[in-house]
Write an enzyme that holds these catalytic residues in place. Structure first.
Site, short mmCIF file in Angstrom:
data_model
loop_
_atom_site.label_atom_id
_atom_site.label_comp_id
_atom_site.label_asym_id
_atom_site.label_seq_id
_atom_site.Cartn_x
_atom_site.Cartn_y
_atom_site.Cartn_z
N SER A 785 4.92 -9.25 2.28
CA SER A 785 3.56 -9.33 1.73
C SER A 785 3.28 -8.30 0.65
O SER A 785 2.17 -8.22 0.16
CB SER A 785 2.53 -9.17 2.85
OG SER A 785 2.69 -7.93 3.49
N LYS A 828 -5.96 -7.04 7.56
CA LYS A 828 -5.85 -6.41 6.25
C LYS A 828 -7.20 -6.26 5.58
O LYS A 828 -7.51 -5.24 4.96
CB LYS A 828 -4.92 -7.24 5.37
CG LYS A 828 -3.46 -7.25 5.88
CD LYS A 828 -2.59 -8.18 5.06
CE LYS A 828 -1.16 -8.19 5.58
NZ LYS A 828 -0.29 -9.11 4.84
#
Length: 889
Positions: A785, A828
Site C-alpha cells: 500500500s 488508516k
C-alpha cells in the site's frame, strides 16, 4: 573358625557389661574411654596379629542375680565389688562396656573368653581430638580368673585355660552319651537350618560348618547367633563340660526352632482365614466403628465411596457411565501404593467433575436490556453492537440455533475481551476465558494421552471443569498468536472445536471419551487476520474493531476510565478533578494509539500524583484529632500554615468522620496544563510534526496498517552522485522493496512527460543514485500500500517541489500507473485524523469502505479518490500538477 591356641598366664581384661562373648563368635566394638583405648593400643595395636585379650562379663548391681558361675571376688579372696574402679564408655552394637567408677559397685564373672583382633581401625573425633578404636574380636577359648589386678588404667588377670586337651577330647568323643548328644544336636541344628533356608533363602555355608567344625565348638557358634538373655549367655559360658554344653545348646536351638514354627503357623492361619480384600474390609469396619464411637463419622466418609456417589450424581450419558464403572471397579481392586492408583483416581475425579448435563439456566432474553448493557459497558462500536444484538435476537427466537463463531479482530485496547463478557452477561451464562497466546502444543487443546507421565486434559475440558456448566460463553483469546512445531499445530486442533457439525463429539486425548461442545458459545479475539489459517478463519465470522476517534476516546475516558482509575487509587472526584479539556490534551499530545490503554496509563499517572499530595496533606493535618482540642493554638497554627487547607469553623457536634470529610473536600486537586506537563512530561506529539517533516522536497506522507491500528508513515527520498542505483533502508520486506522498484521504473518512464527531464537527457538517473528511507528504521515494514506514496516522494525529489503537508495517501500502484485498492481503510483514515491531517488520497475502488468510517471523522477530512497515478500527483502538490497537460494519459 578359631583354632586351638596356647594362652599366656596373664591377660589384659576388657569388661563386657551385661553381655557375653562365646568362643567362635565375632563381635564389633567401639572403644572410646582412656582405659580401653590404652588397652587396645598396648595389647592389640602394637602387637598386631599376636595380641590376645580376655573378655570378662560384668553385671550391674541393679541387675544382680544369683548364678552358679558368678561371684563378687576372684583369685586370692580379693573383693572385686569393693575395688575402686572407673566406668568405661566403650559401646558395641548392642551393649555398654563396663569400666571403673569409684561410686559404682560392679560384679565380675569368674570365667571369660580369650579373644583376638580380626580388624583394627583408629580414628580421631573432631573437634575434641579424642582417639577412638573400632575392634572386631573373635572368641577363642574359655578361661578361669585366678587373680584380678590393675596395670595402669586397665585390668589384667592371672588365668587358667578351661579347654580340654586333644587326648581328653578324643576320649570324650568315644563316650556313647556324647555321641547321642552330638547326633541330637546336629539333627536339631539341621532342622533349624532347613527352616531358615526356606524362609530366608540362605543356609548353604551353615551346612558346611556342620560337616567340618567339631560339635562342641558348633554349640557355642549356634547359641551365639540367637537373641538370648544375659543369664542364659552366662550359663552357656559356664558349661565347661562338653556334654552339659551340648545339652544346653540343643535346648536353646530347639526352643528357637519352635518359636519360628509357631510364628509361621500363626501367619499361615491368619493368611488362610483372611485374604487381602477381607483384611481391608475388616480394617475399614473397625475404623468406621472407631469413628462412630468418637462421633467423627459425619464428615469423614470413605473416599472411594464418596467418589462413586459423586460420579452417580454427575449425570453421565449411558456409554460414559459404563466406561466410568469399569474404571471404578479397577480402582477398587488396586492398592493406594500401586503406581497407577493416583492417575486412575484423578481421571475418575475429572469424569465426576465435568458438567455432562449441568447447564446454567438462561433467563428471558430482553434485547432492550441487552442494548442498554452494551451501551453502558462500551462507547461507540455501533456496527459491532448491531451484530451482537442480531446474534442475541436469533438466540431468542431459536435457543438451540447453531450460531456462527464471532471473531473480534482489532488492535489492543479496543474492548474485544469485554465484548465477549457482555455477551455472556446478556445471555445470563457463565463466562470462561481460554488464553491461546503462545500455545504451540496441540496437547494444550486436545490434552495429553494418559500413558504419559504428568498427563492432563486440554484447556477446553479443564475450562469446562472449572466453570461447572456445559453451556458457558467461552472466549478463545489471541487466537492469532498460536504457533506450530514438532508437537503439532494447535490451530488445526481448533478446527474440530469450532465446527458445529463436529464438536458434538469432541474427543480429548486425556478424557478419551466424546464430549458435547455444541452447547458452548465460542467467541474469539485476534489482533490480525493474516496469521489465522484459512480453514480456521472459514469457521468464524470476522468482526473488525478498528479503533476509536479522539471524540470517542474523550467520552470513554470521562465515562469509564476516569471513575475506574480513581477507584483503583483510593480517590474520588472530591480529591481529583480532570476537566474534559485536559483529557482532550492528553489524547492529542500524549496518545496516538487505536485503543485506550495508554490513555488509561496517563490518567493513572495523574491519579498517583494526586494520591501523593493527599497522603502528604493527611500527614500534615491530623484528621482524627479530638473535637475538644480543635481550639488549641498548635492546631490553629498548623491550619494557618497549610496553604491548601481552607479555614472553617467546625461545630462541636460534628464527629471525627465529618471533620475528615470537611478537610478533604475543602480543596480538591484540579489538573491544569502546568500539572499535566509536570506529571506526564513534555508533549510527545503535536500538529506541527507533519509540516516539519515535509518541509523539503522528496518527502511524502503515507498511511499504513499495523497490528496496533493505522499509522502515518513518512517516505523520504534523496539523490546523490553515483551509477544510477537504488538504495532502500528501514527494515523493508520483499513486497515493499518491489513497490519501490515499480515506483522508480514508472517515474523514469514518465520523466519526460512529467517535465522531470528534457528530451535530450532522457535518463533520469544519469550520474546519480537514489536513496529511499522509511523511518523509523527499527520497525519492520512490508506491504503493497506504499506504492503511490513512493511515486509521490520520487516526483517531489526530481521536481524539487514540496508535497502538501496536510495530505496523506495510500494505495497500491501497477507498472502502468493504475491505483489499486488496499485494506484497512478505516484504520488508516482514523490514523490520519489522529495526526491532524486534513486531506486523504484513497484508491477509487476503496470508496465503499468509507461507509465504516464514523461520520464525525469524515466531516473533518477531505477524501480524494484516485484512479490513476496522475490523479494522485494532481492532488498531492500545491496548485495541482502543472505538467499534467503534457503527460500522455
Amino acid at each position: 573358625m578359631a583354632e586351638s591356641v596356647e594362652l599366656p598366664g596373664r591377660l589384659a581384661i576388657l569388661p563386657f557389661r551385661n553381655k557375653v562373648l562365646l568362643p567362635g563368635a565375632i563381635i564389633r566394638i567401639r572403644c572410646t574411654s582412656p582405659s580401653s583405648v590404652k588397652l587396645v593400643e598396648q595389647e592389640l595395636w602394637q602387637r598386631e596379629e599376636k595380641g590376645i585379650i580376655g573378655i570378662l562379663p560384668v553385671r550391674d548391681a541393679a541387675v544382680e542375680a544369683p548364678s552358679a558361675g558368678s561371684t563378687s571376688s576372684a583369685g586370692g579372696g580379693t573383693n572385686l565389688g569393693e575395688r575402686s574402679s572407673k566406668t568405661q564408655e566403650e559401646t558395641s552394637d548392642s551393649h555398654k562396656l563396663g569400666g571403673k567408677n569409684q561410686q559404682e559397685v560392679i560384679h565380675w564373672h569368674n570365667r571369660g573368653v580369650a579373644a583376638r583382633a580380626l580388624h583394627l581401625s583408629r580414628g580421631v573425633e573432631k573437634p575434641s581430638g579424642r582417639v577412638t578404636y573400632i575392634v572386631v574380636l573373635e572368641g577363642l577359648c574359655r578361661f578361669s580368673v585366678q587373680e584380678l589386678s590393675t596395670r595402669g588404667t586397665y585390668y589384667t588377670a592371672r588365668i587358667t585355660p578351661l579347654e580340654m586337651a586333644k587326648a581328653e577330647m578324643d576320649q570324650v568323643e568315644q563316650d556313647p552319651d556324647f555321641v547321642a548328644l552330638s547326633r541330637q544336636f546336629k539333627a536339631t541344628a539341621m532342622e533349624l537350618i532347613s527352616v531358615l533356608e526356606q524362609k530366608q533363602k540362605t543356609g548353604g555355608r551353615t551346612k558346611v560348618l556342620l560337616e567340618t567344625v567339631p560339635v562342641h565348638k558348633l554349640a557355642d557358634i549356634f547359641v551365639a547367633s540367637f537373641e538370648i538373655n544375659f543369664e542364659e549367655q552366662l550359663c552357656m559360658l559356664d558349661s565347661v563340660d562338653v556334654k552339659v554344653r551340648l545339652s544346653k545348646a540343643t535346648e536353646l536351638v530347639d526352643r528357637h526352632l519352635q518359636s519360628i514354627r509357631v510364628a509361621e503357623k500363626i501367619t499361615q492361619k491368619v493368611e488362610g482365614q483372611l485374604s487381602k480384600s477381607q483384611k481391608e474390609f475388616l480394617l475399614r469396619q473397625q475404623m468406621r466403628a472407631i469413628k462412630e464411637e468418637l462421633g467423627d463419622n459425619d464428615d469423614e466418609e470413605d473416599d472411594v465411596a464418596a467418589l462413586e456417589r459423586k460420579m452417580q450424581d454427575a449425570g453421565m450419558p449411558a456409554n460414559i457411565w459404563k466406561h466410568a464403572q469399569r474404571e471404578l471397579r479397577r480402582l477398587k481392586k488396586m492398592q493406594p501404593q500401586q503406581p497407577g492408583y493416583n492417575s486412575s483416581r484423578v481421571y475418575l475425579e475429572l469424569l465426576a467433575d465435568l458438567p455432562w448435563q449441568t447447564a446454567s439456566e438462561e433467563r428471558e432474553l430482553d434485547l432492550k436490556a441487552a442494548k442498554e448493557r452494551l451501551d453502558i459497558d462500551h462507547y461507540g462500536l455501533a456496527k459491532v453492537k448491531k451484530r451482537i444484538i442480531e446474534y442475541l435476537a436469533v438466540r431468542k427466537l431459536k435457543p438451540d440455533a447453531r450460531g456462527p463463531v464471532l471473531c473480534f479482530v482489532g488492535p489492543p485496547g479496543v474492548g474485544k475481551t469485554s465484548l465477549a463478557s457482555s455477551i455472556a452477561a446478556a445471555l445470563g451464562r457463565k463466562f470462561i476465558r481460554i488464553s491461546l497466546g503462545g500455545v504451540k502444543d496441540e496437547a494444550d487443546i486436545r490434552g495429553h494421552r494418559r500413558t504419559y507421565i504428568g498427563s492432563m486434559p486440554g484447556r477446553l475440558i479443564d475450562g469446562l471443569k472449572r466453570v461447572g456448566v456445559c453451556n458457558p460463553v467461552m472466549l478463545l483469546d489471541e487466537i492469532d498468536k498460536t504457533g506450530s512445531d514438532v508437537r503439532g499445530d494447535p490451530a488445526s486442533a481448533l478446527l474440530e472445536v469450532l465446527d458445529p457439525e463436529q464438536n458434538k463429539t469432541f474427543n480429548d486425548h486425556y478424557l478419551n471419551l466424546p464430549f458435547d461442545l455444541s452447547k458452548v458459545i465460542f467467541v474469539a479475539t485476534a489482533n490480525r487476520v493474516q496469521p489465522i489459517p484459512p480453514a480456521l478463519l472459514d469457521r468464524m465470522e470476522v468482526i473488525e474493531l478498528p479503533g476509536y476517534t479522539p471524540e470517542e476516546k474523550l467520552r470513554i475516558a470521562m465515562r469509564h476510565l476516569l471513575p475506574r482509575v480513581l477507584d483503583q487509587h483510593g480517590l474520588s472526584f472530591d480529591f481529583l478533578q480532570i476537566p474534559e479539556a485536559m483529557v482532550k490534551l492528553v489524547i492529542q499530545r500524549y496518545t496516538r494509539e487505536a485503543g485506550v490503554r495508554n490513555l488509561e496509563r496517563n490518567l493513572a499517572a495523574l491519579a498517583r500524583a494526586a494520591a501523593v499530595r493527599v497522603a502528604e496533606r493527611d500527614h500534615a493535618v491530623p484528621l482524627t484529632k479530638d473535637v475538644q482540642r480543635l481550639d488549641s493554638p498548635l492546631l490553629d497554627g498548623r491550619l494557618a500554615d497549610e496553604a491548601e487547607v481552607e479555614m472553617e469553623v467546625i461545630p462541636i457536634g460534628v464527629d471525627n468522620h465529618d471533620i475528615s470529610n470537611a478537610f478533604r473536600v475543602a480543596s480538591p486537586f484540579i489538573v491544569d496544563e502546568t500539572m499535566l506537563e509536570k506529571v506526564l512530561g513534555p508533549p510527545k506529539y503535536d500538529d506541527k510534526e507533519t509540516a516539519e517533516r515535509v518541509a523539503t522536497p522528496g518527502v511524502s506522507v503515507g498511511l499504513v496498517w499495523t497490528a496496533f491500528g493505522g499509522e502515518v508513515q513518512f517516505v523520504e527520498a534523496t539523490a546523490m552522485g553515483g551509477k544510477g542505483e537504488l538504495h532502500l533502508t528501514g527494515q523493508l520486506g520483499d513486497v515493499i522493496k518491489e513497490s519501490a522498484q515499480i515506483a522508480l521504473t514508472w517515474v523514469r518512464a514518465r520523466a519526460t512527460e512529467l517535465k522531470l527531464t528534457t528530451a535530450v537527457e532522457s535518463n533520469l538517473l544519469e550520474g546519480r543514485d537514489v536513496h529511499i528511507h522509511f523511518p523509523a528504521g527499527a520497525v519492520p515494514k512490508d506491504g503493497p500500500s506504499a506504492g503511490v506514496t513512493l511515486v509521490t516522494s520520487l516526483v517531489s525529489l526530481f521536481s524539487q517541489r514540496r508535497v502538501r503537508a496536510d495530505t496523506a495517501m495510500t494505495g497500491e500502484m501497477t507498472l502502468r500507473g493504475l491505483v489499486l485498492p488496499v485494506g484497512g481503510v478505516k484504520d488508516k483514515v482514523l490514523a490520519a485524523h489522529r495526526y491532524g491531517i486534513k486531506r486523504v488520497i484513497l484508491p477509487e475502488r476503496n470508496f465503499k469502505d468509507l461507509a465504516e468510517v464514523p461520520a464525525a471523522v469524515l466531516s473533518s477530512l477531505e477524501i480524494l479518490l484516485a484512479k490513476r497515478m496522475e490523479d494522485v500527483l494532481e492532488q498531492a502538490f500545491e496548485g495541482g500538477c502543472p505538467w499534467r497537460q503534457h503527460s500522455k494519459l
